[in-house]
Structure formats: C-alpha cells, structure tokens
Design a protein around this motif. Structure first.
Motif, PDB file in Angstrom:
ATOM      1  N   GLU A 147     -11.761 -29.246   5.612  1.00 19.74           N
ATOM      2  CA  GLU A 147     -13.093 -28.657   5.618  1.00 19.74           C
ATOM      3  C   GLU A 147     -13.157 -27.798   6.876  1.00 19.74           C
ATOM      4  OE1 GLU A 147     -17.741 -29.821   4.980  1.00 19.74           O
ATOM      5  OE2 GLU A 147     -16.367 -31.365   5.697  1.00 19.74           O
ATOM      6  N   ILE A 148     -13.196 -26.473   6.665  1.00 20.31           N
ATOM      7  CA  ILE A 148     -13.148 -25.554   7.797  1.00 20.31           C
ATOM      8  C   ILE A 148     -14.530 -25.079   8.207  1.00 20.31           C
ATOM      9  CG2 ILE A 148     -10.789 -24.823   7.423  1.00 20.31           C
ATOM     10  CD1 ILE A 148     -11.810 -22.454   5.866  1.00 20.31           C
ATOM     11  N   ALA A 149     -15.516 -25.290   7.355  1.00 22.00           N
ATOM     12  CA  ALA A 149     -16.920 -25.013   7.641  1.00 22.00           C
ATOM     13  C   ALA A 149     -17.716 -25.922   6.710  1.00 22.00           C
ATOM     14  CB  ALA A 149     -17.246 -23.548   7.384  1.00 22.00           C
ATOM     15  N   PRO A 150     -18.991 -26.169   7.006  1.00 23.15           N
ATOM     16  CA  PRO A 150     -19.762 -27.039   6.119  1.00 23.15           C
ATOM     17  C   PRO A 150     -19.747 -26.529   4.677  1.00 23.15           C
ATOM     18  CG  PRO A 150     -20.955 -26.656   8.148  1.00 23.15           C
ATOM     19  CD  PRO A 150     -19.763 -25.763   8.172  1.00 23.15           C
ATOM     20  N   GLY A 151     -19.186 -27.335   3.789  1.00 19.30           N
ATOM     21  CA  GLY A 151     -19.124 -26.986   2.380  1.00 19.30           C
ATOM     22  C   GLY A 151     -17.944 -26.096   1.999  1.00 19.30           C
ATOM     23  N   VAL A 152     -17.094 -25.719   2.936  1.00 18.08           N
ATOM     24  CA  VAL A 152     -15.952 -24.844   2.656  1.00 18.08           C
ATOM     25  C   VAL A 152     -14.666 -25.634   2.864  1.00 18.08           C
ATOM     26  CG1 VAL A 152     -14.748 -22.727   3.286  1.00 18.08           C
ATOM     27  CG2 VAL A 152     -17.229 -22.827   3.444  1.00 18.08           C
ATOM     28  N   GLN A 153     -13.887 -25.771   1.794  1.00 18.39           N
ATOM     29  CA  GLN A 153     -12.635 -26.499   1.882  1.00 18.39           C
ATOM     30  C   GLN A 153     -11.477 -25.561   1.592  1.00 18.39           C
ATOM     31  OE1 GLN A 153     -12.628 -29.979  -0.560  1.00 18.39           O
ATOM     32  NE2 GLN A 153     -13.975 -31.101   0.807  1.00 18.39           N
ATOM     33  N   ALA A 154     -10.380 -25.779   2.269  1.00 18.97           N
ATOM     34  CA  ALA A 154      -9.161 -25.003   2.061  1.00 18.97           C
ATOM     35  C   ALA A 154      -7.990 -25.964   1.953  1.00 18.97           C
ATOM     36  CB  ALA A 154      -8.947 -24.034   3.215  1.00 18.97           C
ATOM     37  N   GLU A 204       6.893 -34.569  11.893  1.00 11.58           N
ATOM     38  CA  GLU A 204       6.883 -35.148  10.554  1.00 11.58           C
ATOM     39  C   GLU A 204       6.102 -36.457  10.526  1.00 11.58           C
ATOM     40  OE1 GLU A 204      10.977 -35.458   9.443  1.00 11.58           O
ATOM     41  OE2 GLU A 204      11.138 -33.319   8.954  1.00 11.58           O
ATOM     42  N   ALA A 205       6.235 -37.277  11.552  1.00 20.40           N
ATOM     43  CA  ALA A 205       5.491 -38.536  11.613  1.00 20.40           C
ATOM     44  C   ALA A 205       3.996 -38.276  11.738  1.00 20.40           C
ATOM     45  CB  ALA A 205       5.981 -39.386  12.782  1.00 20.40           C
ATOM     46  N   MET A 206       3.615 -37.287  12.541  1.00 19.88           N
ATOM     47  CA  MET A 206       2.201 -36.942  12.696  1.00 19.88           C
ATOM     48  C   MET A 206       1.634 -36.434  11.373  1.00 19.88           C
ATOM     49  SD  MET A 206       0.085 -33.961  13.063  1.00 19.88           S
ATOM     50  CE  MET A 206       1.274 -32.744  13.478  1.00 19.88           C
ATOM     51  N   GLN A 207       2.384 -35.587  10.676  1.00 19.44           N
ATOM     52  CA  GLN A 207       1.910 -35.040   9.410  1.00 19.44           C
ATOM     53  C   GLN A 207       1.847 -36.107   8.327  1.00 19.44           C
ATOM     54  OE1 GLN A 207       4.744 -31.905   9.031  1.00 19.44           O
ATOM     55  NE2 GLN A 207       3.705 -30.618  10.535  1.00 19.44           N
ATOM     56  N   ALA A 208       2.724 -37.079   8.371  1.00 16.96           N
ATOM     57  CA  ALA A 208       2.701 -38.160   7.386  1.00 16.96           C
ATOM     58  C   ALA A 208       1.534 -39.105   7.627  1.00 16.96           C
ATOM     59  CB  ALA A 208       4.013 -38.931   7.420  1.00 16.96           C
ATOM     60  N   ALA A 209       1.041 -39.188   8.872  1.00 11.57           N
ATOM     61  CA  ALA A 209      -0.042 -40.114   9.208  1.00 11.57           C
ATOM     62  C   ALA A 209      -1.423 -39.491   9.067  1.00 11.57           C
ATOM     63  CB  ALA A 209       0.149 -40.614  10.636  1.00 11.57           C
ATOM     64  N   LEU A 210      -1.507 -38.263   8.558  1.00 11.27           N
ATOM     65  CA  LEU A 210      -2.813 -37.623   8.406  1.00 11.27           C
ATOM     66  C   LEU A 210      -3.668 -38.382   7.405  1.00 11.27           C
ATOM     67  CD1 LEU A 210      -1.867 -33.840   8.242  1.00 11.27           C
ATOM     68  CD2 LEU A 210      -3.030 -35.031  10.088  1.00 11.27           C
ATOM     69  N   GLY A 211      -4.957 -38.468   7.707  1.00 10.31           N
ATOM     70  CA  GLY A 211      -5.876 -39.144   6.815  1.00 10.31           C
ATOM     71  C   GLY A 211      -7.249 -38.500   6.862  1.00 10.31           C
ATOM     72  N   PRO A 212      -8.088 -38.807   5.891  1.00  7.00           N
ATOM     73  CA  PRO A 212      -9.435 -38.226   5.866  1.00  7.00           C
ATOM     74  C   PRO A 212     -10.201 -38.538   7.152  1.00  7.00           C
ATOM     75  CG  PRO A 212      -8.948 -39.302   3.789  1.00  7.00           C
ATOM     76  CD  PRO A 212      -7.828 -39.645   4.729  1.00  7.00           C
ATOM     77  N   GLY A 213     -10.880 -37.525   7.668  1.00  5.01           N
ATOM     78  CA  GLY A 213     -11.658 -37.681   8.888  1.00  5.01           C
ATOM     79  C   GLY A 213     -10.959 -37.197  10.135  1.00  5.01           C
ATOM     80  N   GLY A 262     -10.114 -27.760  11.668  1.00  4.46           N
ATOM     81  CA  GLY A 262     -10.721 -28.279  10.457  1.00  4.46           C
ATOM     82  C   GLY A 262     -10.669 -29.794  10.444  1.00  4.46           C
ATOM     83  N   THR A 263     -11.380 -30.363   9.492  1.00  5.38           N
ATOM     84  CA  THR A 263     -11.415 -31.816   9.311  1.00  5.38           C
ATOM     85  C   THR A 263     -10.772 -32.148   7.982  1.00  5.38           C
ATOM     86  OG1 THR A 263     -13.472 -31.917  10.560  1.00  5.38           O
ATOM     87  CG2 THR A 263     -12.908 -33.839   9.244  1.00  5.38           C
ATOM     88  N   VAL A 264      -9.853 -33.094   7.984  1.00  9.21           N
ATOM     89  CA  VAL A 264      -9.162 -33.486   6.769  1.00  9.21           C
ATOM     90  C   VAL A 264     -10.148 -34.209   5.855  1.00  9.21           C
ATOM     91  CG1 VAL A 264      -7.279 -34.885   5.826  1.00  9.21           C
ATOM     92  CG2 VAL A 264      -6.980 -33.703   8.001  1.00  9.21           C
TER      93      VAL A 264
END
Length: 112
Positions: free
Chosen positions: A75-82, A42-51, A62-64
């Motif tokens: 971003e799971i591929a260039p230009g593809v977000q999920a 839960e602490a790891m998931q709460a600390a997620l940030g862009p990049g 993927g990259t957040v």
C-alpha cells in the motif's frame, strides 16, 4: 648458456603461487562478503509479512498488505496498492508488531 639452465627451475613455481594467492585474496575480499549480503537479503525478503513498512530498490516507501509466492502487495498511499517482486524490496523500515497473547488470570491466582 649454462647460467640460464642453472636458475630456471626455481622461478617457474613463483608465478603460479602468486596467481593462487591472488585468487584467494579476491575470494575473501569480494566473493564471500557478496554471498553473505545476498543470503541476508533473501532471508529478509522471505520474512516479509503484512504490516511491515518497507523501502523498494527505487526508493518507494510502502506497507505490506499481502504476500504471495514471488510478489508482495504494497500500500503506497491510502487505498492504492501496487504489486512488487520480492527482490525489489531493499529493506524493512519497521516490522509489524505481532499481536501478543491476551493475559488470562486464573481465579486461584487473583488475590482480593
């Protein structure tokens, strides 16, 4: 029949003690470690940030790119977000580096 009544009183406490000890062992070997892992996740998931580069529970890298209350945009591929639920993030591979503050030099400290 008198031999049954003489030793029967002390034997009633032993099974209860064994059951209490069994529950104590189960608590310390199974329940506490699971609670610790859940708090860390839960602490790891709460600390997620862009990049941040992450892995989902399904094994998708993927990259957040964005963070919402209960979801994360990856971003799971260039230009593809999920969009994924936060609990679907298994681990962070690499953290995004925070931009460092620019170093400013004062005119007084610069020696020529």
């Amino acid at each position: 029949m008198q031999y049954l009544a003489a030793g029967g009183g002390a034997g009633g406490f032993t099974p209860i003690l064994m059951i209490v000890l069994l529950f104590g062992v189960i608590y310390f070997l199974m329940i506490r470690p699971q609670q610790k892992r859940r708090r860390e996740a839960e602490a790891m998931q709460a600390a997620l940030g862009p990049g941040d580069e992450v892995v989902t529970i399904g094994g998708l890298y993927g990259t957040v790119t964005g963070v919402e209350d209960d979801a994360v945009l990856l971003e799971i591929a260039p230009g593809v977000q999920a969009r994924y639920a936060r609990p679907a993030i298994a681990r962070v591979v690499t953290r995004a580096e925070l931009p460092s503050e620019p170093v400013t030099e004062d005119a007084d400290t610069v020696k020529e």
